[in-house]
Design an enzyme around this catalytic site. Sequence first.
Site, PDB file in Angstrom:
ATOM      1  N   HIS A   1      -1.130  -1.121  -4.409  1.00 32.83           N
ATOM      2  CA  HIS A   1      -2.406  -0.786  -3.767  1.00 32.83           C
ATOM      3  C   HIS A   1      -2.423   0.718  -3.472  1.00 32.83           C
ATOM      4  CE1 HIS A   1      -6.025  -1.730  -1.400  1.00 32.83           C
ATOM      5  NE2 HIS A   1      -5.587  -0.825  -0.515  1.00 32.83           N
TER       6      HIS A   1
ATOM      7  N   MET B   1     -11.811  -5.877   4.657  1.00 33.94           N
ATOM      8  CA  MET B   1     -10.994  -4.977   5.487  1.00 33.94           C
ATOM      9  C   MET B   1     -10.721  -5.640   6.835  1.00 33.94           C
ATOM     10  SD  MET B   1     -10.307  -2.359   3.650  1.00 33.94           S
ATOM     11  CE  MET B   1      -9.418  -1.495   4.950  1.00 33.94           C
TER      12      MET B   1
ATOM     13  N   HIS C   1      -8.187   1.541  -4.267  1.00 33.45           N
ATOM     14  CA  HIS C   1      -9.147   1.311  -3.178  1.00 33.45           C
ATOM     15  C   HIS C   1      -9.752   2.661  -2.806  1.00 33.45           C
ATOM     16  CE1 HIS C   1      -9.559   0.078   1.391  1.00 33.45           C
ATOM     17  NE2 HIS C   1     -10.728   0.244   0.801  1.00 33.45           N
TER      18      HIS C   1
ATOM     19  N   MET D   1     -11.927   4.985  -0.738  1.00 35.05           N
ATOM     20  CA  MET D   1     -12.636   5.202   0.533  1.00 35.05           C
ATOM     21  C   MET D   1     -13.236   6.604   0.458  1.00 35.05           C
ATOM     22  SD  MET D   1      -9.691   3.402   2.793  1.00 35.05           S
ATOM     23  CE  MET D   1      -8.577   3.555   1.395  1.00 35.05           C
TER      24      MET D   1
ATOM     25  N   ASP E   1      -6.988  -6.428   3.563  1.00 28.87           N
ATOM     26  CA  ASP E   1      -6.288  -5.138   3.699  1.00 28.87           C
ATOM     27  C   ASP E   1      -6.357  -4.648   5.145  1.00 28.87           C
ATOM     28  OD1 ASP E   1      -5.240  -2.596   3.328  1.00 28.87           O
ATOM     29  OD2 ASP E   1      -6.920  -1.856   2.104  1.00 28.87           O
TER      30      ASP E   1
ATOM     31  N   MET F   1      -8.647   8.482  -0.156  1.00 32.16           N
ATOM     32  CA  MET F   1      -9.501   8.825   0.999  1.00 32.16           C
ATOM     33  C   MET F   1      -9.970  10.265   0.879  1.00 32.16           C
ATOM     34  SD  MET F   1      -7.371   7.166   4.132  1.00 32.16           S
ATOM     35  CE  MET F   1      -6.572   5.557   4.000  1.00 32.16           C
TER      36      MET F   1
ATOM     37  N   SER G   1       0.837  -1.195   0.000  1.00 26.86           N
ATOM     38  CA  SER G   1       0.000   0.000   0.000  1.00 26.86           C
ATOM     39  C   SER G   1       0.874   1.248   0.000  1.00 26.86           C
ATOM     40  CB  SER G   1      -0.898   0.008   1.237  1.00 26.86           C
ATOM     41  OG  SER G   1      -1.433   1.302   1.390  1.00 26.86           O
TER      42      SER G   1
ATOM     43  N   ASP H   1      -4.587   3.901  -1.978  1.00 24.69           N
ATOM     44  CA  ASP H   1      -5.696   4.252  -1.084  1.00 24.69           C
ATOM     45  C   ASP H   1      -6.151   5.687  -1.322  1.00 24.69           C
ATOM     46  OD1 ASP H   1      -6.019   1.855   0.582  1.00 24.69           O
ATOM     47  OD2 ASP H   1      -3.955   2.265   1.189  1.00 24.69           O
TER      48      ASP H   1
HETATM   49  C1  DX5 Z   1      -6.407   1.468   5.400  1.00 28.20           C
HETATM   50  C2  DX5 Z   1      -5.904   1.250   3.991  1.00 28.20           C
HETATM   51  C3  DX5 Z   1      -4.851   0.249   3.916  1.00 28.20           C
HETATM   52  C4  DX5 Z   1      -3.596   0.603   4.679  1.00 28.20           C
HETATM   53  C5  DX5 Z   1      -2.901  -0.647   5.060  1.00 28.20           C
HETATM   54  O1  DX5 Z   1      -7.500   2.315   5.356  1.00 28.20           O
HETATM   55  O2  DX5 Z   1      -6.964   0.840   3.149  1.00 28.20           O
HETATM   56  O3  DX5 Z   1      -4.551  -0.082   2.580  1.00 28.20           O
HETATM   57  O4  DX5 Z   1      -2.725   1.418   3.961  1.00 28.20           O
HETATM   58  O5  DX5 Z   1      -1.794  -0.330   5.840  1.00 28.20           O
HETATM   59  P1  DX5 Z   1      -1.174  -1.384   6.855  1.00 28.20           P
HETATM   60  O6  DX5 Z   1      -0.700  -2.553   6.059  1.00 28.20           O
HETATM   61  O7  DX5 Z   1      -0.051  -0.629   7.494  1.00 28.20           O
HETATM   62  O8  DX5 Z   1      -2.261  -1.759   7.820  1.00 28.20           O
HETATM   63 ZN    ZN Z   2      -6.476  -0.039   1.189  1.00 24.55          ZN
END
Ligand code: DX5
Ligand code: ZN
Length: 216
Positions: A32, A136, A65, A67, A175, A36, A7, A34
């Site tokens: 990956h 998740m 991903h 969010m 994840d 947000m 990620s 993220d």
């Molecule tokens: C959390 C993200 C993850 C996060 C995972 O909201 O969707 O992808 O970056 O990070 P680790 O592996 O450190 O939990």
């Molecule tokens: Zn993620």
Amino acid sequence: MIKIAPSMLSANFATLSEEIKSIELAGADLLHIDIMDGHFVPNLTFGAPIVKAIRPYTQLPFDVHLMVTNPGDYVEEFAKIGVEYFTFHQETVPHMHRLIQHIKQCSMKAGVALNPSTPVSLLEDVAADLDMILIMSVNPGFGGQSFIPNAIKKVKQAKMLLEEVDNTTAVIEVDGGINDITCVPIKRAGATVLVAGSAVFGADDRAHMIESIRNN
Ligand code: DX5
Ligand code: ZN
């Protein structure tokens, strides 16, 4: 075959292209990413312009991903960039079936993510249309949180759900809080794509960590 998706959230954003090269050379299978919005989750990251900027710096498929409360607004933009998986959260969308079709019409693979409190059974009626179920194993919003063990049960349920679907190529991704120890029960339960942020980017030897998560 287990795939590892580091990620980018745990990368050094000041040297992003080098960070991505580093995990590609270390043996990652996917990147990956993220997204947000500070609304669906209590954190802000980056949007499509950053994803577009890094696309030329790696051959890794992009596993995006989202969010965000309005994932449907970003389908075309991410498709144009050349994204492999477009994954949105079940909790954000009243018309999952419609959005899944839209993602696939735009030549991306469609994934649905489930928060720790969202049951797998909500995917029963779209399972045949999906390319990915993302379980998740932390509450989304931040890297570096602890793995929630209830995710193991949910991976088994997702596997059973997909076993009911004829000729599916859908994968189960997990994840949150994945490292070289928590990966063991999660793989045994049926997950084949493992996201790892802090474990990979925080490791002294990133290649060794990726191999450990893959093979432990
Ligand atoms: C959390 C993200 C993850 C996060 C995972 O909201 O969707 O992808 O970056 O990070 P680790 O592996 O450190 O939990
Ligand atoms: Zn993620």
